[in-house]
Design a protein around this motif. Structure first.
Motif, mmCIF file in Angstrom:
data_model
loop_
_atom_site.group_PDB
_atom_site.id
_atom_site.type_symbol
_atom_site.label_atom_id
_atom_site.label_comp_id
_atom_site.label_asym_id
_atom_site.label_seq_id
_atom_site.Cartn_x
_atom_site.Cartn_y
_atom_site.Cartn_z
ATOM 1 N N CYS A 1 -8.954 11.459 -5.230
ATOM 2 C CA CYS A 1 -9.123 10.266 -6.065
ATOM 3 C C CYS A 1 -10.465 9.737 -6.353
ATOM 4 O O CYS A 1 -10.656 8.963 -7.227
ATOM 5 C CB CYS A 1 -8.425 9.252 -5.307
ATOM 6 N N SER B 1 0.653 -1.235 0.172
ATOM 7 C CA SER B 1 0.036 0.069 0.051
ATOM 8 C C SER B 1 0.866 1.092 0.027
ATOM 9 O O SER B 1 0.537 2.092 -0.812
ATOM 10 C CB SER B 1 -1.003 -0.045 1.146
ATOM 11 N N SER B 2 1.957 1.208 0.573
ATOM 12 C CA SER B 2 3.112 2.388 0.642
ATOM 13 C C SER B 2 3.626 2.301 -0.699
ATOM 14 O O SER B 2 3.997 3.609 -0.850
ATOM 15 C CB SER B 2 3.973 2.265 1.923
ATOM 16 N N ASN C 1 0.393 8.181 -5.246
ATOM 17 C CA ASN C 1 -0.674 9.030 -4.364
ATOM 18 C C ASN C 1 -1.563 9.677 -5.669
ATOM 19 O O ASN C 1 -0.977 10.134 -6.429
ATOM 20 C CB ASN C 1 -0.267 10.007 -3.403
ATOM 21 N N CYS C 2 -2.660 10.251 -5.156
ATOM 22 C CA CYS C 2 -3.488 10.983 -6.036
ATOM 23 C C CYS C 2 -3.170 12.557 -5.997
ATOM 24 O O CYS C 2 -3.347 13.295 -6.765
ATOM 25 C CB CYS C 2 -4.959 10.746 -5.896
ATOM 26 N N ASN C 3 -2.426 12.848 -4.991
ATOM 27 C CA ASN C 3 -1.932 14.086 -4.731
ATOM 28 C C ASN C 3 -0.298 14.205 -5.466
ATOM 29 O O ASN C 3 0.705 13.646 -4.965
ATOM 30 C CB ASN C 3 -1.776 14.423 -3.121
ATOM 31 N N ALA D 1 2.662 15.092 -3.134
ATOM 32 C CA ALA D 1 2.801 14.162 -2.221
ATOM 33 C C ALA D 1 3.709 12.972 -2.927
ATOM 34 O O ALA D 1 4.605 12.691 -2.591
ATOM 35 C CB ALA D 1 1.698 13.193 -1.772
ATOM 36 N N ASN D 2 3.172 12.956 -4.355
ATOM 37 C CA ASN D 2 4.302 12.089 -5.371
ATOM 38 C C ASN D 2 5.568 12.557 -5.572
ATOM 39 O O ASN D 2 6.708 11.591 -5.299
ATOM 40 C CB ASN D 2 3.631 11.726 -6.690
ATOM 41 N N GLN E 1 7.713 12.194 -2.217
ATOM 42 C CA GLN E 1 8.430 10.885 -2.030
ATOM 43 C C GLN E 1 9.144 10.481 -3.192
ATOM 44 O O GLN E 1 10.215 9.497 -2.875
ATOM 45 C CB GLN E 1 6.999 9.928 -2.306
ATOM 46 N N ASN F 1 -3.937 8.579 -9.252
ATOM 47 C CA ASN F 1 -2.974 7.602 -8.626
ATOM 48 C C ASN F 1 -2.325 6.614 -9.463
ATOM 49 O O ASN F 1 -1.972 5.579 -9.275
ATOM 50 C CB ASN F 1 -3.681 6.741 -7.595
#
Length: 534
Positions: free
Chosen positions: A106, A31-32, A36-38, A41-42, A45, A152
Motif C-alpha cells: 500500500c 478499520s475492519s 485491503n491493498c492485497n 485478501a479482499n 473477505q 485499497n
C-alpha cells in the motif's frame, strides 16, 4: 417500528433544517471495513461475507504477463449485464499495453493507480469504493466491481442487466381518453416517466435506502418552490425513523408513515399513472417512489382526491362535473342503500307507497329471516364472490363471479331464503361501489356498510343518523401530513370548490389548492380564451 405523531401539527424544525435536506446517514467505516491493498485478501473477505454464493461471479485477470492476478472483476449473475461487462470492461482490460508491474504494498501503489486510471478513462458511469459495505451494496444492486492489486480501493461500474416489465398499459386505473402508460417495477424507469412529463429544473429527487436487509431504494420527488417545505421535511422525518428488515412494496411505507391507523379510510393516495403523479406534483404535493413496485404514493391526500379520476381533466368541464356528481351519488348508494332498506322495511313502513308496501310484504311473507339477517347474508355472499373473482385466473374469474352471483341470487329467491327486492338492493349497492376510482376508498365504504346495517336493524333511521354523524365527525378529525382530510369542505374553502365536486374549465383554474401551499399559487394568467385568441 411504527411511526407515532406527537401532535397533529408539523414537527418543529429549525429554519435551516427546513430549507436544506438532511444528508443521508452513512455508517461509519471501521478499520475492519476498509478494503485491503492485497487483492487475494479482499476476494477472500468478499466470499466470506457473501457465504460463497454461487451467483457471485469473480473473474481474476493477470496483467502484463504476470502469473498472479492483478485485477478482479466481480458481478452478480442475473443483475448485471454480461454483454456490457465484456464490451465496457473486459475488452479495455485485455487491450491494455504491457509494461505494468504489480504493486506489492500500500505504500507504493503507483502501478495499480496507473492501471486504474487507464481502465476508467474509457468508462462513463463509475464511482470509487473504499469499504466493504458500499462495495457489497453496489455489487448486489447490479453494478460491477473492479479491484486492483496494491490498491485499497476499487471502482463500481454501472452495468444493470436485470429484466423488468417495462412500460405497459395501466390495469387498475383505466381511462377512455388519456395516456395509456403506467409505472413499472423499476424506480429509475418511474422517475424517467415523471421527468418526461415535467421538464422543470426545479423538480427534485432525493433517494435513500430503507430496510436493513433489502436496502430498497426509496425516492422523494417534489417541485422546489411549489411544494410546501414543511410537508417535504415531514416526509423526510417520517421516512428517517423507519427501521425494518425489508421494504418489498410501497404498502409497507404507507402503513408506517400514515397519520392515523385507526381508520378505514386511506390517508395516503396511491396511483400507478405518471400523468396523475405529474398533476399532483404541480399542485404542490410530494411523491414517494419505491423500487420494486409500480404503485407510487402521494402526500398529503385529501378525501376529494380519491373521487377524482385522471380522465376528469381530459374531458370537457361539464362532462367531468357530471361524472363526479355520479361518483358522489354512488358513495351514498353503496354506503346507505342496504341500511335504508333494512330500516324502512323493519321500522318505517309508513314511508313507502301503499302498493310498494303490499308488494314487499307479499315477497317477505315466506322469508324466515328478518331484513337485517337477509341483508347480511346477501352482502357477505357477494363480498365472498367478489374476492373469489379477484383471486381466480383472469380468464375465468369474472365469469365465476357473475355466474355465481346470478345463480345464487336466483336460487335463493326461489328457495324463499331472501326476497327479490333484497337482490335488487344488493346488486345496486355492488355496482355503485365499482364506480369509485380508488380501490382503497371503495373498500372503506364496503366495510362501513355492515355496522350501518346493524344500526339500522337496531334503531331504524335514528341508528343510520347516528352512524352517519359519527362517520362525518371522524372524517373531519383526520389529517394527512398536517392537512385536514376533508378540505376544502371542512374547513370550508370557497376557492377550493372550483375543483372539488364540479370542475371549472381549465382557463378558470388560475391558482393551486390553497390548503396545501400558500406560495407560488398562480397556475396561469387570468386571460379569457376569447382575449387570448385575438
Amino acid at each position: 417500528m411504527r411511526y407515532r405523531r406527537k401532535s397533529n401539527q408539523f414537527t418543529n424544525k429549525t429554519q435551516a433544517s427546513a430549507k436544506e435536506p438532511p444528508s443521508p446517514a452513512k455508517p461509519e467505516s471501521s478499520s475492519s471495513d476498509i478494503l485491503n491493498c492485497n487483492l487475494k485478501a479482499n476476494l477472500q473477505q468478499i466470499k466470506k461475507m457473501l457465504g460463497n454464493s454461487t451467483d457471485i461471479i469473480i473473474r481474476e485477470v493477470p496483467v502484463s504477463g504476470s502469473k498472479e492476478p492483478s485485477i478482479a472483476v466481480i458481478y452478480t449473475d442475473g443483475l448485471a449485464d454480461p454483454k456490457e461487462i465484456n464490451n465496457s470492461i473486459m475488452r479495455p482490460i485485455s487491450s491494455i499495453s504491457e509494461g505494468y508491474k504489480d504493486g506489492s504494498s500500500c505504500s507504493s501503489p503507483l502501478n495499480g493507480q496507473h492501471l486504474l486510471d487507464d481502465i476508467t478513462s474509457g468508462l462513463k458511469d463509475f464511482s470509487e469504493v473504499q469499504d466493504y459495505t458500499s462495495l457489497l451494496h453496489d455489487l448486489l444492486s447490479g453494478d460491477t466491481i473492479l479491484l486492483f492489486e496494491g490498491l485499497n480501493k476499487g471502482i463500481s461500474v454501472s452495468t444493470p442487466g436485470w429484466k423488468d416489465r417495462g412500460v405497459t398499459e395501466t390495469s387498475a386505473e383505466n381511462v377512455v381518453r388519456g395516456p395509456r402508460e403506467a409505472f413499472s417495477e423499476s424506480i429509475r424507469t418511474n422517475t424517467a416517466l415523471v421527468r418526461r412529463k415535467i421538464k422543470d429544473p426545479d423538480l427534485r429527487l432525493e433517494t435513500q435506502q430503507i430496510g436493513r436487509r433489502t436496502q430498497t431504494n426509496v425516492g422523494i420527488m417534489f417541485i422546489q418552490g411549489i411544494a410546501n417545505e414543511k410537508i417535504v421535511q415531514e416526509v423526510r422525518d417520517r421516512l428517517a425513523v423507519i427501521d425494518v428488515d425489508g421494504i418489498l412494496e410501497s404498502g409497507y411505507i404507507e402503513e408506517i408513515i400514515q397519520d392515523k391507523t385507526l381508520t378505514p379510510f386511506p390517508t395516503i393516495y396511491n396511483t400507478e399513472r405518471p400523468d396523475v403523479v405529474a398533476a399532483e406534483l404541480l399542485e404542490g404535493k410530494v411523491v414517494i417512489l419505491v423500487d420494486g413496485t409500480p404503485i407510487v404514493l402521494v402526500v398529503p391526500a385529501l378525501f376529494v382526491s380519491f373521487l377524482h379520476a385522471a380522465e376528469d381533466y381530459y374531458q370537457r368541464a361539464d362532462i367531468s362535473s357530471f361524472l363526479r356528481m355520479l361518483r358522489y351519488l354512488s358513495i351514498f348508494i353503496s354506503l346507505l342503500a342496504p341500511s335504508l332498506y333494512v330500516a324502512i322495511s323493519t321500522f318505517h313502513q309508513e314511508m313507502l307507497p301503499t302498493q310498494l308496501l303490499f308488494g314487499l310484504a307479499s315477497q317477505r311473507e315466506q322469508i324466515p329471516f328478518p331484513a337485517f339477517v337477509e341483508a347480511l347474508l346477501m352482502e357477505l355472499t357477494f363480498e365472498i364472490l367478489r374476492e373469489a373473482g379477484v383471486r381466480l385466473p383472469k380468464n375465468i374469474g369474472s365469469a365465476i363471479s357473475i355466474v355465481g352471483t346470478l345463480v345464487i341470487g336466483q336460487a335463493a329467491v326461489e328457495a324463499g331464503i331472501i326476497s327479490a327486492a333484497m337482490v335488487i338492493v344488493v346488486a345496486t349497492t355492488a355496482i355503485s361501489s365499482f364506480v369509485l376510482p380508488s380501490f382503497n376508498m371503495s373498500i372503506a365504504f364496503r366495510m362501513l356498510r355492515f355496522p350501518l346495517m346493524l344500526l339500522a336493524g337496531s334503531f331504524g333511521l335514528f341508528g343510520i343518523f347516528i352512524g352517519v354523524t359519527t362517520l362525518i365527525l371522524h372524517l373531519c378529525s383526520l389529517r394527512s401530513f398536517g392537512i385536514p382530510y376533508m378540505a376544502p369542505f371542512a374547513p370550508l374553502i370557497p376557492d377550493g370548490q372550483k375543483d372539488a365536486i364540479i370542475r371549472l374549465p381549465h382557463w378558470l383554474l388560475l391558482t393551486r389548492p390553497r390548503i396545501i401551499n400558500k406560495k407560488n399559487m398562480t397556475r396561469r394568467k387570468s386571460t379569457p380564451p376569447e382575449k387570448s385568441r385575438e
